[in-house]
Design a protein around this motif. Structure first.
Motif, short mmCIF file in Angstrom:
data_model
loop_
_atom_site.label_atom_id
_atom_site.label_comp_id
_atom_site.label_asym_id
_atom_site.label_seq_id
_atom_site.Cartn_x
_atom_site.Cartn_y
_atom_site.Cartn_z
N ALA A 1 0.86 -1.18 0.00
CA ALA A 1 0.00 0.00 0.00
C ALA A 1 0.90 1.25 0.00
N ASP A 2 0.28 2.40 -0.01
CA ASP A 2 1.03 3.65 -0.15
C ASP A 2 1.59 4.08 1.20
N TRP A 3 2.61 3.34 1.67
CA TRP A 3 3.19 3.63 2.97
C TRP A 3 4.53 4.34 2.80
N ASP A 4 4.59 5.58 3.26
CA ASP A 4 5.90 6.25 3.30
C ASP A 4 6.42 6.16 4.74
N LEU A 5 7.62 6.64 4.97
CA LEU A 5 8.25 6.49 6.27
C LEU A 5 7.46 7.18 7.37
N ASN A 6 6.91 8.35 7.09
CA ASN A 6 6.15 9.08 8.11
C ASN A 6 4.89 8.31 8.52
N ALA A 7 4.19 7.74 7.52
CA ALA A 7 2.98 6.98 7.83
C ALA A 7 3.33 5.75 8.67
N MET A 8 4.43 5.10 8.36
CA MET A 8 4.86 3.94 9.14
C MET A 8 5.15 4.34 10.58
N GLN A 9 5.84 5.45 10.75
CA GLN A 9 6.19 5.90 12.09
C GLN A 9 4.94 6.26 12.90
N ASP A 10 3.92 6.84 12.22
CA ASP A 10 2.67 7.17 12.91
C ASP A 10 1.98 5.91 13.45
N VAL A 11 1.94 4.87 12.64
CA VAL A 11 1.31 3.62 13.06
C VAL A 11 2.11 2.99 14.19
N MET A 12 3.43 3.04 14.06
CA MET A 12 4.29 2.48 15.10
C MET A 12 4.03 3.14 16.45
N ALA A 13 4.03 4.44 16.45
CA ALA A 13 3.86 5.18 17.70
C ALA A 13 2.48 4.94 18.30
N ALA A 14 1.45 4.99 17.45
CA ALA A 14 0.08 4.83 17.95
C ALA A 14 -0.14 3.42 18.51
N SER A 15 0.33 2.41 17.80
CA SER A 15 0.13 1.03 18.28
C SER A 15 0.95 0.77 19.54
N ARG A 16 2.14 1.35 19.62
CA ARG A 16 2.95 1.20 20.84
C ARG A 16 2.25 1.85 22.03
N ASP A 17 1.76 3.05 21.85
CA ASP A 17 1.17 3.80 22.96
C ASP A 17 -0.12 3.15 23.47
N HIS A 18 -0.79 2.39 22.62
CA HIS A 18 -2.06 1.78 23.03
C HIS A 18 -1.92 0.27 23.21
N ALA A 19 -0.69 -0.21 23.39
CA ALA A 19 -0.42 -1.64 23.61
C ALA A 19 -1.10 -2.51 22.56
N CYS A 20 -1.00 -2.06 21.34
CA CYS A 20 -1.61 -2.75 20.21
C CYS A 20 -0.51 -3.44 19.40
N MET A 21 -0.65 -4.74 19.19
CA MET A 21 0.34 -5.47 18.41
C MET A 21 0.34 -4.97 16.97
N LEU A 22 1.52 -4.89 16.37
CA LEU A 22 1.64 -4.46 14.98
C LEU A 22 2.20 -5.60 14.14
N GLN A 23 1.50 -5.94 13.07
CA GLN A 23 1.98 -6.97 12.15
C GLN A 23 2.20 -6.36 10.77
N TRP A 24 3.39 -6.55 10.24
CA TRP A 24 3.68 -6.12 8.87
C TRP A 24 3.54 -7.34 7.97
N THR A 25 2.57 -7.29 7.06
CA THR A 25 2.26 -8.45 6.21
C THR A 25 2.84 -8.25 4.83
N LEU A 26 3.74 -9.18 4.46
CA LEU A 26 4.37 -9.14 3.14
C LEU A 26 3.44 -9.80 2.13
N ARG A 27 3.11 -9.07 1.10
CA ARG A 27 2.27 -9.61 0.04
C ARG A 27 3.13 -9.85 -1.19
N GLY A 28 3.19 -11.12 -1.62
CA GLY A 28 4.07 -11.46 -2.74
C GLY A 28 3.53 -10.99 -4.06
N GLY A 29 4.43 -10.52 -4.88
CA GLY A 29 4.04 -10.12 -6.22
C GLY A 29 4.58 -11.04 -7.29
#
Length: 680
Positions: A435-463
């Motif tokens: 998806a259209d993920w740039d570094l800033n968007a990734m960092q936003d998700v990281m921080a939000a999921s960390r702060d709310h004790a939410c597990m983060l999974q990065w799913t690799l989709r094969g092309g």
């Protein structure tokens, strides 16, 4: 003990390539000469269930099998008289214009094998009971005693070898887990190593007498044992300079979805490794039902058999032991009310749309009972698809009345503005690569999921068309892990969703071993591949689970019912030996030796015992291979004579020759007496 072989069991674990073997001719089939091995197509076979002495009924069943696409048919020959009846069956088929390869199935009786060789294209023998002792006298053999026994075996075996060589009749040396001879059991135990050595001893006798029209098999009702034994056999043969074809099968797989999934896990895993030249799917159903399943497994493996060097790019070695189960290590990671990784059993995640949630969401979150009366646990994780800000608001409303026992996840298909609210409303966020993920968007998700004790999974989709894996995918994952480490995120997982999930999963595991990552891995099967999508999922997920890869699974197939995806995922975990959710039935597929109607009996016993989670019940038509054939079953229901049944606890017979009409209740009482019964 047998040392581990020095040769690999397949050329490349990251790229499916067919193992090259010698060719073994097996007469003529419906489409011309049948040759097993080499570059010839994988042959499918089955076995008749009628009495061999009923020539017309057996011939009729052979005809139905041929019409369904079967190329090789095995017929039991427990006595010389049965073996001679195979000659009558051959004549009947010839009169009807039916061409098919016939195989005589022999146990205990060398004389029956000698008689059958005149009429068949192949004789199948079991080294555990053909010319070796099987009286369950477990003792230590001295080296001299062991050698003396081999001399005695050779004397009894050589007449059949010489006759088969003279008649150009092939032979299958088929070892079954649980039916090893006392001599082998004393040296190796009931192990894959013992299975291999039992077959190799007979092969070496054949070679000493210049006979090499051989096919080998290693069968077990446990797919993990069957996979390990066949891998070990192939590697051992490579060390010895042997190239014999392999017949694959999971014995006593059972019926219905369970039997199909268990067979797909065992047979499909090895076909994906390039091992297997002929297969049989052993179902407790009419034998014609086995053929479509076998043909689909062959088609599925052939579609993946394209070398793909990209899958293994930059991977150094493969450290998981392919001959024993060795789970890829992963740190325990909290995901709301559940935990992934560590010593935890693999979890089941069900991905649903909001429309599916409204329709069956409450069903997914509670224990169900299937149509066969079997328990189906609730999903461990429900993952809702998030595409925009409005979906986040819908997720927040669902969270307000959420169950405390099931984790709520969000599959984030594209960046959204209200990521903080999203992470506050769920236990896990699956971020989809691509998806259209740039570094800033990734960092936003990281921080939000960390702060709310939410597990983060990065799913690799094969092309990639075959493996779905590229070195760029791993580089991208490295960036995510680096950002997670910098922001101090404690709960990170990796998902893998690729057309070639097996090679991609193995490559990911090898890279994790190399780079020291102990991160939970979720396996996502989303390829259709066959008419029966259950088989595709079972091969993809089951292969990796038996390799020790996978801390959670998700079946994402074109099925309208999310509860079906949930059920299939749990059944794959059970078939792979990774998680027990219900009763397991070790039910043989029937043959001419069977002493009662296996289909009706299995269904009847299931109706009374399907709720007994963790209990394993063997339902065997006879005891031809000895009680060891039931392997690790807790209780056994075994035909002992016409109309009579014997009951077993483990391998010990505790009640003999019970009238069949009383046997079901006596089995229930036996389970009660051993403290394993619970009321439905």
């Amino acid at each position: 003990m047998l040392a581990l072989p020095t040769s690999p069991y397949c050329p490349d674990r990251f790229a499916a390539q067919r193992r090259l073997t010698r060719e073994v001719p097996l007469g003529t089939g419906p489409r011309g000469p049948i040759v097993v091995g080499g570059t010839n197509p994988v042959c499918v076979q089955s076995m008749t269930t009628t009495s061999t002495r009923d020539v017309e009924a057996t011939s009729d069943q052979v005809c139905r099998l041929v019409e369904s696409g079967c190329e090789i048919v095995r017929i039991t020959a427990p006595t010389v008289k049965d073996a001679l009846c195979i000659g009558d069956i051959r004549e009947t088929l010839n009169r009807r214009g039916i061409s098919v390869s016939l195989v005589a199935d022999i146990h205990f009786q060398p004389a029956a094998a000698m008689a059958a060789a005149d009429f068949v294209d192949k004789v199948r023998i079991n080294p555990g009971n053909f010319a070796d002792k099987k009286i369950f006298d477990l003792r230590e053999y001295s080296d001299q005693e062991y050698a003396d026994e081999l001399v005695r075996i050779e004397e009894r075996f050589v007449p059949l070898v010489e006759k088969c060589r003279r008649l150009n009749c092939a032979m299958r040396i088929g070892t079954n887990h649980g039916s090893l001879s006392d001599r082998i059991m004393g040296h190796f135990g009931d192990t894959p190593a013992g299975m291999v050595e039992s077959a190799i001893e007979f092969v070496q006798i054949c070679e000493r007498h210049e006979y090499r029209d051989l096919i080998l098999s290693m069968k077990a009702s446990n797919p993990q044992v069957m996979i390990e034994a066949n891998r070990l056999l192939v590697a051992r043969m490579a060390d010895l300079g042997m190239q014999y074809p392999i017949h694959l099968g999971v014995t006593e797989a059972g019926d219905g979805e369970d039997g199909r999934i268990k067979s797909a896990v065992g047979i499909g895993s090895l076909l994906e490794d390039g091992i297997g030249d002929t297969i049989r799917v052993s179902l407790t159903e009419d034998p014609e039902c086995e053929i479509p399943v076998a043909l689909q497994l062959v088609t599925l493996a052939a579609s993946n058999r394209v070398p793909d060097t990209e899958a293994a790019a930059d991977v150094v070695g493969w450290e998981l032991d392919p001959y024993t189960f060795d789970r890829l290590p992963a740190s325990e990671t909290a995901c709301g009310p559940v935990v992934l990784g560590g010593s935890q059993v693999p979890l089941v995640q069900v991905r649903v749309s909001f429309e599916e949630w409204e329709r069956v969401g409450d069903v997914l979150c509670r224990e169900q009972v299937t149509g066969q009366g079997e328990p189906l646990p609730p999903a461990d994780i429900i993952a809702l698809e998030i595409r925009d800000t409005h979906d986040v608001e819908r997720l927040q409303k669902i969270r307000e009345s959420w169950s405390d026992d099931v984790a709520l996840a969000a599959v984030l298909l594209s960046p959204v503005e209200n990521v903080v609210e999203l992470c506050a409303a769920c236990d896990k966020v699956d971020v989809m690569d691509g998806a259209d993920w740039d570094l800033n968007a990734m960092q936003d998700v990281m921080a939000a999921s960390r702060d709310h004790a939410c597990m983060l999974q990065w799913t690799l989709r094969g092309g990639h068309a075959r493996s779905g894996w590229t070195a760029r995918s791993y580089v991208r994952l490295g960036e995510v892990l680096r950002v997670a480490k910098e922001c101090g995120h404690p709960s990170i997982g990796v998902g893998l969703c690729a057309p070639g999930l097996i090679s991609a999963g193995r490559a990911l595991a090898a890279r994790f071993r190399r780079d020291g990552h102990n991160i939970p891995v979720q396996l996502i099967s989303d390829i259709e591949g066959t008419d029966d999508v259950r088989l595709s999922a079972a091969v993809q997920l089951g292969t990796l689970l038996c390799d020790g890869v996978g801390d959670s699974v998700q079946v994402s197939l074109p099925l309208d019912d999310p509860t079906a995806r949930q059920r299939i995922a749990f059944n794959i975990l059970q078939a792979s030996g990774r998680r027990v959710i219900k009763t397991e039935y070790v039910a043989c597929p029937s043959c001419g030796r069977t002493l009662f109607d296996l289909q009706d009996t299995t269904e009847r016993i299931r109706s009374r015992t399907a709720h007994l989670k963790g209990v394993k019940i063997a339902i065997m038509g006879c005891i031809v291979n000895g009680p060891g054939e039931m392997a690790d079953a807790d209780f056994g229901y075994v035909g002992s004579s016409a109309g009579n049944v014997s009951l077993y606890v483990g391998k010990e017979c505790v009640e003999r020759n019970i009238a069949e009409g009383e046997a079901d209740q006596r089995l229930v009482q036996l389970i009660r007496d051993h403290g394993r019964w619970v009321d439905p």
